[in-house]
Motif scaffolding. Structure first.
Motif, PDB file in Angstrom:
ATOM      1  N   ALA A 142       0.877  -1.181   0.000  1.00  0.00           N
ATOM      2  CA  ALA A 142       0.000   0.000   0.000  1.00  0.00           C
ATOM      3  C   ALA A 142       0.905   1.219   0.000  1.00  0.00           C
ATOM      4  CB  ALA A 142      -0.926   0.012   1.208  1.00  0.00           C
ATOM      5  N   ILE A 143       1.089   1.816  -1.164  1.00  0.00           N
ATOM      6  CA  ILE A 143       2.015   2.937  -1.303  1.00  0.00           C
ATOM      7  C   ILE A 143       1.429   4.205  -0.686  1.00  0.00           C
ATOM      8  CG2 ILE A 143       3.173   4.468  -2.937  1.00  0.00           C
ATOM      9  CD1 ILE A 143       4.436   1.746  -2.881  1.00  0.00           C
ATOM     10  N   ASP A 144       2.194   4.818   0.213  1.00  0.00           N
ATOM     11  CA  ASP A 144       1.868   6.121   0.792  1.00  0.00           C
ATOM     12  C   ASP A 144       3.004   7.053   0.409  1.00  0.00           C
ATOM     13  OD1 ASP A 144       1.419   8.375   2.308  1.00  0.00           O
ATOM     14  OD2 ASP A 144       1.273   7.330   4.232  1.00  0.00           O
ATOM     15  N   THR A 145       2.748   7.966  -0.517  1.00  0.00           N
ATOM     16  CA  THR A 145       3.827   8.818  -1.015  1.00  0.00           C
ATOM     17  C   THR A 145       4.334   9.798   0.033  1.00  0.00           C
ATOM     18  OG1 THR A 145       2.194  10.350  -1.965  1.00  0.00           O
ATOM     19  CG2 THR A 145       3.096   8.648  -3.425  1.00  0.00           C
ATOM     20  N   THR A 146       3.615   9.950   1.145  1.00  0.00           N
ATOM     21  CA  THR A 146       4.116  10.801   2.235  1.00  0.00           C
ATOM     22  C   THR A 146       5.016  10.010   3.190  1.00  0.00           C
ATOM     23  OG1 THR A 146       2.275  10.405   3.775  1.00  0.00           O
ATOM     24  CG2 THR A 146       1.982  12.132   2.115  1.00  0.00           C
ATOM     25  N   ASP A 147       5.071   8.684   3.013  1.00  0.00           N
ATOM     26  CA  ASP A 147       5.888   7.849   3.894  1.00  0.00           C
ATOM     27  C   ASP A 147       6.351   6.605   3.121  1.00  0.00           C
ATOM     28  OD1 ASP A 147       7.189   6.972   6.204  1.00  0.00           O
ATOM     29  OD2 ASP A 147       5.409   5.961   6.975  1.00  0.00           O
ATOM     30  N   LEU A 148       7.079   6.830   2.045  1.00  0.00           N
ATOM     31  CA  LEU A 148       7.498   5.735   1.177  1.00  0.00           C
ATOM     32  C   LEU A 148       8.411   4.738   1.882  1.00  0.00           C
ATOM     33  CD1 LEU A 148       8.236   7.637  -2.164  1.00  0.00           C
ATOM     34  CD2 LEU A 148       6.372   6.027  -1.729  1.00  0.00           C
ATOM     35  N   GLU A 149       9.112   5.206   2.918  1.00  0.00           N
ATOM     36  CA  GLU A 149      10.096   4.352   3.568  1.00  0.00           C
ATOM     37  C   GLU A 149       9.618   3.817   4.923  1.00  0.00           C
ATOM     38  OE1 GLU A 149      14.272   5.557   2.546  1.00  0.00           O
ATOM     39  OE2 GLU A 149      13.288   7.489   2.297  1.00  0.00           O
ATOM     40  N   ASN A 150       8.301   3.885   5.121  1.00  0.00           N
ATOM     41  CA  ASN A 150       7.672   3.257   6.283  1.00  0.00           C
ATOM     42  C   ASN A 150       8.292   3.680   7.618  1.00  0.00           C
ATOM     43  OD1 ASN A 150       5.466   1.357   5.419  1.00  0.00           O
ATOM     44  ND2 ASN A 150       7.110   0.615   4.107  1.00  0.00           N
ATOM     45  N   SER A 151       8.394   4.972   7.821  1.00  0.00           N
ATOM     46  CA  SER A 151       8.884   5.466   9.109  1.00  0.00           C
ATOM     47  C   SER A 151       7.838   5.288  10.206  1.00  0.00           C
ATOM     48  CB  SER A 151       9.270   6.948   8.992  1.00  0.00           C
ATOM     49  OG  SER A 151       8.146   7.748   8.655  1.00  0.00           O
ATOM     50  N   ARG A 152       6.578   5.118   9.784  1.00  0.00           N
ATOM     51  CA  ARG A 152       5.493   4.910  10.736  1.00  0.00           C
ATOM     52  C   ARG A 152       5.003   3.465  10.636  1.00  0.00           C
ATOM     53  NH1 ARG A 152       4.094   9.757   7.965  1.00  0.00           N
ATOM     54  NH2 ARG A 152       2.532   8.633   6.742  1.00  0.00           N
ATOM     55  N   GLY A 153       5.024   2.748  11.733  1.00  0.00           N
ATOM     56  CA  GLY A 153       4.485   1.391  11.771  1.00  0.00           C
ATOM     57  C   GLY A 153       5.222   0.401  10.899  1.00  0.00           C
ATOM     58  N   PHE A 154       6.548   0.452  10.920  1.00  0.00           N
ATOM     59  CA  PHE A 154       7.338  -0.431  10.068  1.00  0.00           C
ATOM     60  C   PHE A 154       7.201  -1.892  10.468  1.00  0.00           C
ATOM     61  CE2 PHE A 154      11.129  -2.920   9.217  1.00  0.00           C
ATOM     62  CZ  PHE A 154      11.406  -2.627   7.893  1.00  0.00           C
ATOM     63  N   THR A 155       7.025  -2.742   9.466  1.00  0.00           N
ATOM     64  CA  THR A 155       7.223  -4.185   9.602  1.00  0.00           C
ATOM     65  C   THR A 155       7.959  -4.644   8.351  1.00  0.00           C
ATOM     66  OG1 THR A 155       5.202  -4.935   8.479  1.00  0.00           O
ATOM     67  CG2 THR A 155       5.027  -4.430  10.855  1.00  0.00           C
ATOM     68  N   ALA A 156       8.737  -5.713   8.477  1.00  0.00           N
ATOM     69  CA  ALA A 156       9.486  -6.217   7.334  1.00  0.00           C
ATOM     70  C   ALA A 156       8.551  -6.654   6.208  1.00  0.00           C
ATOM     71  CB  ALA A 156      10.375  -7.379   7.764  1.00  0.00           C
ATOM     72  N   THR A 157       7.421  -7.250   6.579  1.00  0.00           N
ATOM     73  CA  THR A 157       6.462  -7.714   5.576  1.00  0.00           C
ATOM     74  C   THR A 157       5.852  -6.546   4.821  1.00  0.00           C
ATOM     75  OG1 THR A 157       5.927  -9.669   6.898  1.00  0.00           O
ATOM     76  CG2 THR A 157       4.330  -9.009   5.229  1.00  0.00           C
ATOM     77  N   ARG A 158       5.457  -5.505   5.549  1.00  0.00           N
ATOM     78  CA  ARG A 158       4.876  -4.333   4.892  1.00  0.00           C
ATOM     79  C   ARG A 158       5.902  -3.657   3.985  1.00  0.00           C
ATOM     80  NH1 ARG A 158       2.712   1.185   7.956  1.00  0.00           N
ATOM     81  NH2 ARG A 158       2.351   2.395   6.049  1.00  0.00           N
ATOM     82  N   ALA A 159       7.136  -3.514   4.463  1.00  0.00           N
ATOM     83  CA  ALA A 159       8.169  -2.868   3.653  1.00  0.00           C
ATOM     84  C   ALA A 159       8.408  -3.648   2.362  1.00  0.00           C
ATOM     85  CB  ALA A 159       9.457  -2.756   4.455  1.00  0.00           C
ATOM     86  N   TYR A 160       8.426  -4.966   2.467  1.00  0.00           N
ATOM     87  CA  TYR A 160       8.628  -5.790   1.282  1.00  0.00           C
ATOM     88  C   TYR A 160       7.454  -5.651   0.313  1.00  0.00           C
ATOM     89  CZ  TYR A 160       9.581  -9.872  -1.631  1.00  0.00           C
ATOM     90  OH  TYR A 160       9.828 -10.703  -2.708  1.00  0.00           O
ATOM     91  N   GLY A 161       6.234  -5.733   0.835  1.00  0.00           N
ATOM     92  CA  GLY A 161       5.059  -5.592  -0.020  1.00  0.00           C
ATOM     93  C   GLY A 161       5.025  -4.260  -0.728  1.00  0.00           C
ATOM     94  N   ASP A 162       5.363  -3.189  -0.010  1.00  0.00           N
ATOM     95  CA  ASP A 162       5.379  -1.860  -0.629  1.00  0.00           C
ATOM     96  C   ASP A 162       6.422  -1.772  -1.738  1.00  0.00           C
ATOM     97  OD1 ASP A 162       3.432  -1.177   1.172  1.00  0.00           O
ATOM     98  OD2 ASP A 162       4.636   0.279   2.287  1.00  0.00           O
ATOM     99  N   SER A 163       7.606  -2.317  -1.480  1.00  0.00           N
ATOM    100  CA  SER A 163       8.667  -2.237  -2.483  1.00  0.00           C
ATOM    101  C   SER A 163       8.320  -3.045  -3.732  1.00  0.00           C
ATOM    102  CB  SER A 163       9.995  -2.724  -1.893  1.00  0.00           C
ATOM    103  OG  SER A 163       9.981  -4.118  -1.629  1.00  0.00           O
ATOM    104  N   LYS A 164       7.657  -4.174  -3.538  1.00  0.00           N
ATOM    105  CA  LYS A 164       7.263  -4.989  -4.684  1.00  0.00           C
ATOM    106  C   LYS A 164       6.106  -4.353  -5.458  1.00  0.00           C
ATOM    107  CE  LYS A 164      10.282  -6.814  -4.822  1.00  0.00           C
ATOM    108  NZ  LYS A 164      11.225  -7.298  -5.859  1.00  0.00           N
ATOM    109  N   LEU A 165       5.239  -3.620  -4.748  1.00  0.00           N
ATOM    110  CA  LEU A 165       4.205  -2.849  -5.440  1.00  0.00           C
ATOM    111  C   LEU A 165       4.849  -1.715  -6.228  1.00  0.00           C
ATOM    112  CD1 LEU A 165       1.267  -2.193  -6.066  1.00  0.00           C
ATOM    113  CD2 LEU A 165       1.109  -1.029  -3.843  1.00  0.00           C
ATOM    114  N   ALA A 166       5.884  -1.117  -5.659  1.00  0.00           N
ATOM    115  CA  ALA A 166       6.612  -0.068  -6.375  1.00  0.00           C
ATOM    116  C   ALA A 166       7.224  -0.611  -7.666  1.00  0.00           C
ATOM    117  CB  ALA A 166       7.690   0.529  -5.480  1.00  0.00           C
ATOM    118  N   ASN A 167       7.664  -1.878  -7.664  1.00  0.00           N
ATOM    119  CA  ASN A 167       8.176  -2.503  -8.891  1.00  0.00           C
ATOM    120  C   ASN A 167       7.126  -2.510  -9.992  1.00  0.00           C
ATOM    121  OD1 ASN A 167      10.022  -5.159  -7.155  1.00  0.00           O
ATOM    122  ND2 ASN A 167      10.623  -3.054  -7.603  1.00  0.00           N
TER     123      ASN A 167
END
Length: 280
Positions: A142-167
């Motif tokens: 779930a891409i949030d352009t105000t927080d692309l690097e998941n500074s809020r509520g980071f989890t490894a799974t969420r970060a991976y999912g976001d990066s793969k959606l960015a692909n």
């Protein structure tokens, strides 16, 4: 492509796993293959085995990406296929030397940068850009352009999912921006492949990939490499559609609501360009 039909193929993340498997297939098919890997030893071993040309770069360092892009550009005038296959799942949120969250940089920003730096060669070759994404993009992204690097509520799974959606969004951007210049782009999920890519992760992926029963539901690197090779070898507009996402070889018309958001695709492109130090 040369008159003899020999293509120039660049594959990142090719020191092992599906990237190495696809490199073996492409060399056997007669293509000129340039492989990029993080491990000097493993990358050299695959090159020695296959006859591919080896380049070393750590995608957690933009300096490495810029250097390897320069090395490749000095070696080839045109590229027929760029397979952005490097990536992984990581542990706690940690910044790279460039100051970015590691998952987002390795999986999205560095492939984005490499693709842009090789733009001249890709246009010259009328190239296909193949991004290895993941079903995690659909399930967890779930891409949030105000927080692309998941500074809020980071989890490894969420970060991976976001990066793969960015692909996937990157592929949409390439299709819109450069389709008129002869570049095609596609993203795909290779299947649940039994490699070591999640070994350092604290996400549920690590549990799946380390269970003794993993062979019951994970496919081999060779099988995943066959799917990657399908898109490398395939003809855009015939074997796959440019700008699209595939679950293995099956076209997914609506993979995620954000994929069809053209404003988001453009905003992610602008922000990514700024983050890697390129014009938007």
């Amino acid at each position: 492509m040369s008159a003899a039909g020999r293509r120039t193929v660049v594959i990142t993340g090719a020191s092992d796993g599906i990237g190495a498997a696809a490199a073996r297939t492409r060399v056997a098919a007669g293509d000129r293959v340039l492989i990029v890997g993080r491990s000097p030893g493993k990358t050299a071993a695959v090159a020695a085995e296959t006859g591919a040309e080896a380049f070393v770069a750590d995608f957690a360092r933009f300096e490495d990406v810029r250097r390897v892009a320069s090395e490749i550009a000095a070696r080839v005038e045109s590229i027929d296929v760029l397979a952005n296959n490097a990536g992984g799942v990581f542990g706690d949120r940690e910044p790279t030397v460039d100051g970015h969250e590691r998952t987002f940089q390795v999986n999205h920003l560095s492939p984005f940068l490499l693709t842009e730096l090789l733009h001249e060669q890709l246009v010259a070759g009328g190239a296909s850009v193949v991004n290895t994404s993941s079903v995690a993009a659909v399930r967890f992204g779930a891409i949030d352009t105000t927080d692309l690097e998941n500074s809020r509520g980071f989890t490894a799974t969420r970060a991976y999912g976001d990066s793969k959606l960015a692909n996937i969004l990157h592929v949409r951007g390439l299709h819109h921006r450069y389709g008129g210049r002869g570049i095609s782009a596609v993203a795909f999920h290779p299947g649940m492949v039994g490699t070591s890519f999640a070994a350092g992760s604290k996400s549920w992926f690590r549990l799946v990939y380390r269970t003794p029963l993993r062979r019951l539901f994970l496919i081999s690197a060779a099988q995943g490499g066959t799917t990657l090779d399908h898109f490398i070898a395939g003809r855009p507009g015939v074997d796959w559609q440019s700008g699209a996402y595939y679950d293995e070889r099956t076209l997914v018309a609506q993979p995620h609501p954000q994929v069809r958001d053209d404003e988001l695709v453009e905003e992610l492109w602008r922000r990514s360009a700024a983050m890697v130090g390129l014009p938007g």
